[in-house]
Design a protein around this motif. Structure first.
Motif, mmCIF file in Angstrom:
data_model
loop_
_atom_site.group_PDB
_atom_site.id
_atom_site.type_symbol
_atom_site.label_atom_id
_atom_site.label_comp_id
_atom_site.label_asym_id
_atom_site.label_seq_id
_atom_site.Cartn_x
_atom_site.Cartn_y
_atom_site.Cartn_z
ATOM 1 N N ALA A 209 -6.909 -0.436 5.663
ATOM 2 C CA ALA A 209 -8.196 0.103 5.210
ATOM 3 C C ALA A 209 -8.327 1.563 5.616
ATOM 4 C CB ALA A 209 -9.340 -0.720 5.790
ATOM 5 N N SER A 210 -7.903 1.883 6.837
ATOM 6 C CA SER A 210 -7.954 3.265 7.313
ATOM 7 C C SER A 210 -7.021 4.158 6.506
ATOM 8 C CB SER A 210 -7.585 3.319 8.793
ATOM 9 O OG SER A 210 -7.608 4.639 9.282
ATOM 10 N N LEU A 211 -5.864 3.623 6.116
ATOM 11 C CA LEU A 211 -4.924 4.380 5.288
ATOM 12 C C LEU A 211 -5.573 4.799 3.973
ATOM 13 C CD1 LEU A 211 -2.010 5.384 4.622
ATOM 14 C CD2 LEU A 211 -1.564 3.071 3.746
ATOM 15 N N TYR A 212 -6.274 3.871 3.345
ATOM 16 C CA TYR A 212 -6.971 4.193 2.095
ATOM 17 C C TYR A 212 -8.194 5.079 2.350
ATOM 18 C CZ TYR A 212 -4.205 0.636 -0.383
ATOM 19 O OH TYR A 212 -3.185 -0.083 -0.961
ATOM 20 N N GLY A 213 -8.906 4.812 3.412
ATOM 21 C CA GLY A 213 -10.054 5.624 3.789
ATOM 22 C C GLY A 213 -11.318 5.297 3.019
ATOM 23 N N ALA A 214 -12.447 5.666 3.623
ATOM 24 C CA ALA A 214 -13.752 5.447 2.999
ATOM 25 C C ALA A 214 -14.051 6.575 2.011
ATOM 26 C CB ALA A 214 -14.843 5.395 4.060
ATOM 27 N N ARG A 215 -14.647 6.232 0.887
ATOM 28 C CA ARG A 215 -15.020 7.273 -0.082
ATOM 29 C C ARG A 215 -15.980 8.278 0.546
ATOM 30 N NH1 ARG A 215 -16.356 6.385 -6.259
ATOM 31 N NH2 ARG A 215 -17.695 4.667 -5.630
ATOM 32 N N ALA A 216 -16.846 7.770 1.408
ATOM 33 C CA ALA A 216 -17.810 8.662 2.048
ATOM 34 C C ALA A 216 -17.145 9.684 2.950
ATOM 35 C CB ALA A 216 -18.813 7.841 2.854
ATOM 36 N N ALA A 217 -15.889 9.423 3.331
ATOM 37 C CA ALA A 217 -15.166 10.335 4.222
ATOM 38 C C ALA A 217 -13.943 10.941 3.539
ATOM 39 C CB ALA A 217 -14.747 9.587 5.489
ATOM 40 N N GLY A 218 -13.950 10.957 2.206
ATOM 41 C CA GLY A 218 -12.851 11.560 1.471
ATOM 42 C C GLY A 218 -11.748 10.609 1.071
ATOM 43 N N GLY A 219 -11.909 9.307 1.372
ATOM 44 C CA GLY A 219 -10.921 8.307 0.971
ATOM 45 C C GLY A 219 -11.276 7.710 -0.377
ATOM 46 N N VAL B 247 2.081 -10.745 3.322
ATOM 47 C CA VAL B 247 2.156 -12.016 2.621
ATOM 48 C C VAL B 247 3.543 -12.228 2.019
ATOM 49 C CG1 VAL B 247 1.213 -13.353 0.701
ATOM 50 C CG2 VAL B 247 -0.309 -12.018 2.168
ATOM 51 N N ARG B 248 4.112 -11.164 1.475
ATOM 52 C CA ARG B 248 5.407 -11.267 0.807
ATOM 53 C C ARG B 248 6.090 -9.907 0.883
ATOM 54 N NH1 ARG B 248 7.301 -14.705 -3.595
ATOM 55 N NH2 ARG B 248 9.037 -13.692 -4.683
ATOM 56 N N GLY B 249 7.416 -9.925 0.856
ATOM 57 C CA GLY B 249 8.128 -8.654 0.832
ATOM 58 C C GLY B 249 8.193 -8.017 2.210
ATOM 59 N N MET B 250 8.468 -6.718 2.207
ATOM 60 C CA MET B 250 8.710 -5.995 3.452
ATOM 61 C C MET B 250 7.739 -4.820 3.607
ATOM 62 S SD MET B 250 11.537 -7.502 2.054
ATOM 63 C CE MET B 250 12.483 -6.342 1.111
ATOM 64 N N ALA B 251 6.484 -5.061 3.246
ATOM 65 C CA ALA B 251 5.498 -3.989 3.346
ATOM 66 C C ALA B 251 5.314 -3.518 4.777
ATOM 67 C CB ALA B 251 4.153 -4.447 2.768
ATOM 68 N N ASP B 252 5.560 -4.406 5.750
ATOM 69 C CA ASP B 252 5.409 -4.000 7.143
ATOM 70 C C ASP B 252 6.397 -2.902 7.511
ATOM 71 O OD1 ASP B 252 7.428 -5.860 6.732
ATOM 72 O OD2 ASP B 252 7.138 -6.882 8.644
ATOM 73 N N VAL B 253 7.628 -2.985 6.963
ATOM 74 C CA VAL B 253 8.617 -1.930 7.216
ATOM 75 C C VAL B 253 8.137 -0.611 6.619
ATOM 76 C CG1 VAL B 253 11.009 -1.209 6.864
ATOM 77 C CG2 VAL B 253 10.480 -3.633 7.221
ATOM 78 N N CYS B 254 7.552 -0.678 5.427
ATOM 79 C CA CYS B 254 7.037 0.530 4.770
ATOM 80 C C CYS B 254 5.896 1.140 5.579
ATOM 81 C CB CYS B 254 6.559 0.208 3.353
ATOM 82 S SG CYS B 254 7.838 -0.477 2.264
ATOM 83 N N LEU B 255 4.997 0.297 6.064
ATOM 84 C CA LEU B 255 3.866 0.790 6.843
ATOM 85 C C LEU B 255 4.348 1.431 8.145
ATOM 86 C CD1 LEU B 255 1.402 -2.178 6.259
ATOM 87 C CD2 LEU B 255 1.027 0.182 5.532
ATOM 88 N N THR B 256 5.285 0.776 8.828
ATOM 89 C CA THR B 256 5.809 1.322 10.074
ATOM 90 C C THR B 256 6.419 2.700 9.854
ATOM 91 O OG1 THR B 256 6.233 -0.890 10.965
ATOM 92 C CG2 THR B 256 7.452 0.940 11.953
ATOM 93 N N ALA B 257 7.099 2.860 8.708
ATOM 94 C CA ALA B 257 7.764 4.135 8.415
ATOM 95 C C ALA B 257 6.781 5.289 8.303
ATOM 96 C CB ALA B 257 8.576 4.018 7.131
ATOM 97 N N ILE B 258 5.561 5.001 7.871
ATOM 98 C CA ILE B 258 4.565 6.074 7.736
ATOM 99 C C ILE B 258 3.575 6.073 8.898
ATOM 100 C CG2 ILE B 258 4.804 6.088 5.228
ATOM 101 C CD1 ILE B 258 2.025 4.716 5.093
ATOM 102 N N PRO C 46 0.799 -1.235 0.000
ATOM 103 C CA PRO C 46 0.000 0.000 0.000
ATOM 104 C C PRO C 46 0.827 1.279 0.000
ATOM 105 C CG PRO C 46 -0.091 -1.064 2.147
ATOM 106 C CD PRO C 46 0.609 -2.013 1.233
ATOM 107 N N VAL C 47 2.103 1.184 0.387
ATOM 108 C CA VAL C 47 2.944 2.380 0.495
ATOM 109 C C VAL C 47 3.696 2.648 -0.789
ATOM 110 C CG1 VAL C 47 4.788 3.513 1.796
ATOM 111 C CG2 VAL C 47 3.176 1.995 2.976
ATOM 112 N N VAL C 48 4.387 1.633 -1.336
ATOM 113 C CA VAL C 48 5.273 1.873 -2.476
ATOM 114 C C VAL C 48 4.763 1.297 -3.790
ATOM 115 C CG1 VAL C 48 7.335 2.115 -1.055
ATOM 116 C CG2 VAL C 48 6.679 -0.154 -1.897
ATOM 117 N N SER C 49 3.631 0.615 -3.789
ATOM 118 C CA SER C 49 3.026 0.140 -5.036
ATOM 119 C C SER C 49 1.736 0.887 -5.334
ATOM 120 C CB SER C 49 2.765 -1.374 -4.982
ATOM 121 O OG SER C 49 3.969 -2.099 -4.996
ATOM 122 N N ILE C 50 0.789 0.845 -4.404
ATOM 123 C CA ILE C 50 -0.480 1.564 -4.600
ATOM 124 C C ILE C 50 -0.319 3.038 -4.253
ATOM 125 C CG2 ILE C 50 -2.906 1.692 -3.960
ATOM 126 C CD1 ILE C 50 -2.160 -0.806 -5.564
#
Length: 327
Positions: free
Chosen positions: A266-276, A245-256, A209-213
């Protein structure tokens, strides 16, 4: 709905390529032998780089090779059955990166791409030309035609290209943040926002979610296109049982500052109804207790099997994501 759905997938990396295979298979199971006109994949280009004079697009190539059936499924990157003679020769010259392996067949792709770019083609046009070689069953679009390579800024201020941090150091150097220089002035590649606007379903793959999406959503106009889309936007969690599942996405998430959990992403992406950007979020059976927390964000949670360990499971997940979008 009547007729075949128009589907857009935002994807990058190994998880993205597996998910795209599943969506394509699910569409084929509905009678679309060639779903090219119905499936558009917007691919992350934030981890692109120049190396030894050639332009590499790792996520673009991973998804292209996977759809073509020529990928090295065991390693998760590159071509199946590739050799590394040229890579060894580059090492003898002290060129390239000794820790970044370039296969000979893979180099053929990079050389062709670089030649076309130097002739004046855009990355979108190059990817379209590449797609003519194989029957991919999908239209691939880069997120942007601009060069917006990812830079990792370490806590001591050192700046590394993402590939050096990821491949050489295996994400062991603590990052302070991730940057995509120039992305604020970038434009979505031709066709990206138009595909989202015309879609019946928009799916966010279980990619990093950090470096791909993240880079796709950071291209000006993409997030706005998702928010204004008439189609439902359904995401698939890249976290299963509180782990990547694969890779080091947890390190990326921790960094942010984001916890490694299905609800936190899910909270990072946010709900469309709330501007996500999300309407619905597929979470693994192992994370079922998080459904209430996801619902509290204004996002519809759906508990489904998320492991893509074989073709049948990939197809089932693709179908589950389509069903979640109501198509």
């Amino acid at each position: 709905m009547t007729g075949a759905p128009r589907v857009v997938v935002l994807a990058g990396g190994v998880g993205g390529s597996k998910f795209v295979l599943g969506v394509r298979s699910a569409l084929r199971a509905r009678g679309l032998d060639d779903p090219t006109a119905h499936l558009t994949v917007v691919v992350n280009t934030g981890d692109d780089l120049w190396l030894s004079g050639v332009r590499l697009q790792p996520d673009v190539d991973s998804i292209t090779y996977a759809l073509a059936g020529v990928n090295d499924a065991e390693r998760g990157w590159g071509r199946a059955g590739d050799t590394e003679r040229v890579n060894g020769e580059l090492g003898e010259w002290g060129a390239g990166w000794p820790w970044f392996t370039l296969g000979d067949l893979d180099l053929g792709t990079h050389l062709a791409r670089t030649g076309w770019l130097r002739e004046g083609l855009t990355p979108t046009q190059v990817l379209e030309r590449m797609s003519h070689r194989w029957r991919l069953g999908a239209r691939l679009l880069p997120m942007t035609d601009a060069e917006v390579d990812t830079v990792v800024v370490l806590r001591d201020g050192t700046r590394l290209h993402f590939q050096e941090w990821w491949t050489r150091h295996r994400a062991t150097l603590a990052p302070a943040r991730f940057e995509n220089p120039g992305i604020g002035d970038a434009l979505p590649a031709p066709g990206v926002t138009e595909a989202i606007a015309a879609a019946d379903a928009v799916l966010i793959a279980p990619s990093n979610p950090v470096v791909s999406i993240g880079p796709i959503l950071a291209v000006p106009g993409v997030r706005e296109a998702l928010r204004s889309a008439s189609a439902p936007v359904v995401g698939v969690s890249p976290i299963i049982g509180g782990k990547v599942v694969r890779g080091m996405a947890d390190v990326c998430l921790t960094a942010i500052g984001v916890e490694t959990s299905a609800a936190a992403v899910a909270s990072l992406y946010g709900a469309r109804a709330a501007g996500g950007v999300l309407d619905a979020w597929l979470i693994a059976e192992e994370d079922a207790p998080a459904a209430a927390e996801v619902a509290g964000l204004g996002i519809r949670p759906l508990v489904r099997p998320l492991w893509m360990t074989d073709a049948s499971r990939r197809t089932a997940l693709g179908e589950a994501a389509l069903a979640a979008a109501g198509v």
